[in-house]
Design an enzyme around this catalytic site. Sequence first.
Site, PDB file in Angstrom:
ATOM      1  N   GLY A  78      -9.228  20.310  49.708  1.00 47.16           N
ATOM      2  CA  GLY A  78      -9.931  19.173  49.119  1.00 47.16           C
ATOM      3  C   GLY A  78      -8.973  18.019  48.909  1.00 47.16           C
ATOM      4  N   GLN A 125      -5.910  10.170  45.839  1.00 46.90           N
ATOM      5  CA  GLN A 125      -4.732  10.834  46.407  1.00 46.90           C
ATOM      6  C   GLN A 125      -4.230  10.130  47.665  1.00 46.90           C
ATOM      7  OE1 GLN A 125      -6.635  14.913  46.006  1.00 46.90           O
ATOM      8  NE2 GLN A 125      -4.503  15.401  45.583  1.00 46.90           N
ATOM      9  N   CYS A 147      -2.527  21.647  43.868  1.00 49.45           N
ATOM     10  CA  CYS A 147      -3.016  20.289  44.107  1.00 49.45           C
ATOM     11  C   CYS A 147      -1.999  19.599  45.008  1.00 49.45           C
ATOM     12  CB  CYS A 147      -3.138  19.543  42.784  1.00 49.45           C
ATOM     13  SG  CYS A 147      -3.683  17.836  42.973  1.00 49.45           S
ATOM     14  N   LEU A 148      -2.477  18.876  46.010  1.00 48.93           N
ATOM     15  CA  LEU A 148      -1.548  18.209  46.936  1.00 48.93           C
ATOM     16  C   LEU A 148      -0.715  17.144  46.225  1.00 48.93           C
ATOM     17  CD1 LEU A 148      -3.838  17.950  50.095  1.00 48.93           C
ATOM     18  CD2 LEU A 148      -1.987  19.583  49.670  1.00 48.93           C
ATOM     19  N   HIS A 184     -12.370  20.431  40.545  1.00 49.21           N
ATOM     20  CA  HIS A 184     -11.005  19.894  40.649  1.00 49.21           C
ATOM     21  C   HIS A 184     -11.030  18.471  41.224  1.00 49.21           C
ATOM     22  CE1 HIS A 184      -6.565  20.378  41.577  1.00 49.21           C
ATOM     23  NE2 HIS A 184      -6.896  19.371  42.364  1.00 49.21           N
ATOM     24  N   GLU A 185     -11.794  18.289  42.307  1.00 44.55           N
ATOM     25  CA  GLU A 185     -11.833  16.958  42.938  1.00 44.55           C
ATOM     26  C   GLU A 185     -12.559  15.959  42.044  1.00 44.55           C
ATOM     27  OE1 GLU A 185      -9.799  16.563  45.209  1.00 44.55           O
ATOM     28  OE2 GLU A 185      -9.551  18.680  45.685  1.00 44.55           O
ATOM     29  N   HIS A 223     -10.224  14.556  39.574  1.00 41.68           N
ATOM     30  CA  HIS A 223      -9.390  13.483  40.130  1.00 41.68           C
ATOM     31  C   HIS A 223     -10.074  12.132  39.980  1.00 41.68           C
ATOM     32  CE1 HIS A 223      -5.817  15.102  42.022  1.00 41.68           C
ATOM     33  NE2 HIS A 223      -6.496  16.093  42.577  1.00 41.68           N
TER      34      HIS A 223
HETATM   35 NI    NI Z   1      -5.840  17.920  43.410  1.00 40.62          NI
END
Ligand code: NI
Length: 183
Positions: free
Chosen positions: A45, A50, A104-105, A146-147, A150
């Site tokens: 995701g 991001q 998480c990236l 999670h997304e 963000h």
């Molecule tokens: Ni993340």
Amino acid sequence: MATPITTYGNPVLREKAKPVAEVTDELRTLADRMFGLMYSAEGIGLAAEQIGRTEALFVLDVPARADQDKQGQPLNPGVTMPMAVFNPEIIGASKETDVMEEGCLSFPEILVSVTRPKEVVLRYLDRNGEEQTLNAKGLLARAIQHENDHLNGVLLVDKMNVGEKMLNFRKLGRLVRQNKQDA
Ligand code: NI
């Protein structure tokens, strides 16, 4: 060159995303660019912030092998991956929760145990601008939450308990310093 994916310490990650007025070709192109970056980084995701954008948009691709119950049946049989999700709204959540380790990236090499509702109901616009409502379970439900976090400026670091913050103190500090240098 720094990765195009923003990391902890970059102020854009704390912004609240803005709903899109309509799903245009430009936004579909943006979503496709996000898919490319997500796949190169081996994520499931990615939210617009991001990549330094503030549109209310995230992309998801939960692998079929991770979307199964104990009997090997799909948990979310009606759902087709990958998904571009515009203007998401979580309109329902189960009382029942579970705990899973999340990465998480934007927080490379960090894992955090996060408690979340097991199931959620998501309302959103798909890439054609059609309103959809989706009941999600399992990893999909978790990835959606999670997304969606963000897009509200809520990050993995906010989910850490004191022990996890101490454990990751150096890594978090390094990310913040890198962002100060890049600014
Ligand atoms: Ni993340």
